[in-house]
Design an enzyme around this catalytic site. Structure first.
Site, PDB file in Angstrom:
ATOM      1  N   HIS A   1      -4.336   6.512   2.550  1.00 47.74           N
ATOM      2  CA  HIS A   1      -5.660   5.888   2.609  1.00 47.74           C
ATOM      3  C   HIS A   1      -6.457   6.355   3.826  1.00 47.74           C
ATOM      4  O   HIS A   1      -7.677   6.457   3.763  1.00 47.74           O
ATOM      5  CB  HIS A   1      -5.544   4.358   2.520  1.00 47.74           C
ATOM      6  CG  HIS A   1      -5.218   3.924   1.116  1.00 47.74           C
ATOM      7  ND1 HIS A   1      -3.928   3.715   0.677  1.00 47.74           N
ATOM      8  CD2 HIS A   1      -6.016   3.737   0.046  1.00 47.74           C
ATOM      9  CE1 HIS A   1      -3.951   3.411  -0.608  1.00 47.74           C
ATOM     10  NE2 HIS A   1      -5.203   3.405  -1.021  1.00 47.74           N
TER      11      HIS A   1
ATOM     12  N   HIS B   1      10.689   6.650   3.418  1.00 47.13           N
ATOM     13  CA  HIS B   1      10.141   6.274   4.714  1.00 47.13           C
ATOM     14  C   HIS B   1       9.951   4.768   4.804  1.00 47.13           C
ATOM     15  O   HIS B   1      10.437   4.118   5.709  1.00 47.13           O
ATOM     16  CB  HIS B   1       8.818   6.983   5.002  1.00 47.13           C
ATOM     17  CG  HIS B   1       8.418   6.862   6.429  1.00 47.13           C
ATOM     18  ND1 HIS B   1       7.838   5.719   6.925  1.00 47.13           N
ATOM     19  CD2 HIS B   1       8.577   7.696   7.466  1.00 47.13           C
ATOM     20  CE1 HIS B   1       7.638   5.886   8.227  1.00 47.13           C
ATOM     21  NE2 HIS B   1       8.080   7.073   8.580  1.00 47.13           N
TER      22      HIS B   1
ATOM     23  N   GLU C   1      11.481   2.015   7.238  1.00 50.97           N
ATOM     24  CA  GLU C   1      10.545   1.047   7.812  1.00 50.97           C
ATOM     25  C   GLU C   1      10.051  -0.022   6.824  1.00 50.97           C
ATOM     26  O   GLU C   1       9.094  -0.723   7.102  1.00 50.97           O
ATOM     27  CB  GLU C   1       9.338   1.806   8.395  1.00 50.97           C
ATOM     28  CG  GLU C   1       9.723   2.591   9.639  1.00 50.97           C
ATOM     29  CD  GLU C   1       8.595   3.448  10.186  1.00 50.97           C
ATOM     30  OE1 GLU C   1       7.422   3.128   9.919  1.00 50.97           O
ATOM     31  OE2 GLU C   1       8.896   4.429  10.880  1.00 50.97           O
TER      32      GLU C   1
ATOM     33  N   HIS D   1      13.381  12.035  10.573  1.00 49.01           N
ATOM     34  CA  HIS D   1      14.048  10.864   9.983  1.00 49.01           C
ATOM     35  C   HIS D   1      15.339  11.274   9.275  1.00 49.01           C
ATOM     36  O   HIS D   1      16.357  10.599   9.388  1.00 49.01           O
ATOM     37  CB  HIS D   1      13.123  10.156   8.987  1.00 49.01           C
ATOM     38  CG  HIS D   1      12.052   9.343   9.644  1.00 49.01           C
ATOM     39  ND1 HIS D   1      12.335   8.354  10.551  1.00 49.01           N
ATOM     40  CD2 HIS D   1      10.699   9.365   9.509  1.00 49.01           C
ATOM     41  CE1 HIS D   1      11.202   7.797  10.959  1.00 49.01           C
ATOM     42  NE2 HIS D   1      10.193   8.402  10.342  1.00 49.01           N
TER      43      HIS D   1
HETATM   44 CO    CO Z   1       8.215   7.792  10.491  1.00 51.32          CO
END
Ligand code: CO
Length: 294
Positions: free
Chosen positions: A121, A179, A209, A241
């Site tokens: 976005h 993620h 997350e 990650h």
């Molecule tokens: Co990250």
């Protein structure tokens, strides 16, 4: 966040000044049409991540011959780190401003995000900022991230099932690391997991997350009495990650946590964009964005 907004603002301000100057000096004539593609990735400082960027670039060049292709990087931290090594990477706003300067009139932007979350976005806001700017590209279209519609979910579930490790034995599970985000689009991860499990009950999608996290995944694995898991990133690029949070040796990595819980773990360090099955979904979105330019 503030730094990022400032960077976008400054890029737009510079573009405006440059373009206003061009108009004032009497060069405001209509530009000849020039089509371009802008590929937007998060970016990575790990050399291994280059494999995914190369796969994306090669596929784009093959599908859209003759159309100039540029890359933009959304991560401010990564741009800053690489700038110190002398590698100047552009943000989406900087890249679009430079494309405007280089005479591009029609630009298709493709995001390599997995879900339409906050970062996607943000990209839409940047593109919106160019609308109506003097001398900016007349038309800028944006291709959707990997998972945007139910049709994408169907295709992604198929892609996922097709890219599971070939040497996996019965009873072994595959845990993917998405993620994850506090954004409502996080729901795409458990939705895709549910859909994939209708065919293969040993496939799990957790997030770093968002929900579900590694604890929820571990509880589900225990219910199935799984002894061995394959760990794979569910991100376009196998970057930080994947390397550290998923497969790293630190105490809180997924590999360490699952190993401590008695599971044997085998990590696979390959981003989803490196698999043609997933890349094709993004490319179909880019093809729609290019078509929309006409
Ligand atoms: Co990250």
């Amino acid at each position: 966040m503030q730094k990022k907004s400032l960077a976008v603002f400054l890029s737009l301000a510079f573009l405006f000044i440059a373009l206003a100057g061009a108009q004032a000096s009497g060069h405001g004539k209509e530009k000849p049409p020039k089509k371009g593609i802008l590929l937007v990735v998060f970016g990575s400082t790990h050399p291994e991540a280059q494999a995914a960027f190369n796969a994306i670039a090669q596929k784009t060049a093959a599908l859209f011959p003759g159309v100039p292709v540029r890359f933009a990087y959304t991560s401010h931290i990564i741009r800053e780190k690489l700038a110190k090594e002398g590698k100047a990477l552009e943000s989406p706003a900087q890249a679009l401003a430079n494309m405007a300067n280089d005479g591009f009139t029609h630009v298709a932007v493709q995001s390599f995000h997995t879900i339409p979350g906050k970062e996607f976005h943000d990209l839409l806001s940047v593109v919106r900022g160019f609308h109506g700017m003097p001398d900016a590209p007349q038309k800028i279209t944006v291709g959707a991230p990997l998972l945007n519609t139910q049709e994408d979910m169907d295709k992604a579930a198929k892609a996922l099932l097709a890219t599971l490790p070939k040497t996996r034995k019965p009873g072994e599970a595959v845990v993917l690391m998405g993620h994850g985000t506090p954004h409502p689009a996080n729901a795409m991860y458990p939705a895709l997991m549910w859909q994939t499990q209708q065919t293969d009950s040993g496939v799990f999608i957790g997030t770093v997350e968002g929900y579900p996290g590694p604890d929820e995944i571990l509880a589900a694995l225990k219910k199935q009495d799984v002894k061995k898991i394959w760990l794979m990133p569910f991100m376009s690029v196998a970057g930080d990650h994947a390397k550290n949070d998923m497969a790293g040796d630190e105490e809180d990595s997924w590999k360490s946590r699952f190993t401590k819980a008695g599971l044997s773990c085998e990590p696979v360090l390959k981003g989803t964009a490196e698999y043609p099955e997933f890349l094709d979904i993004w490319m179909a979105h880019l093809a729609s964005a290019v078509k929309e330019l006409e």
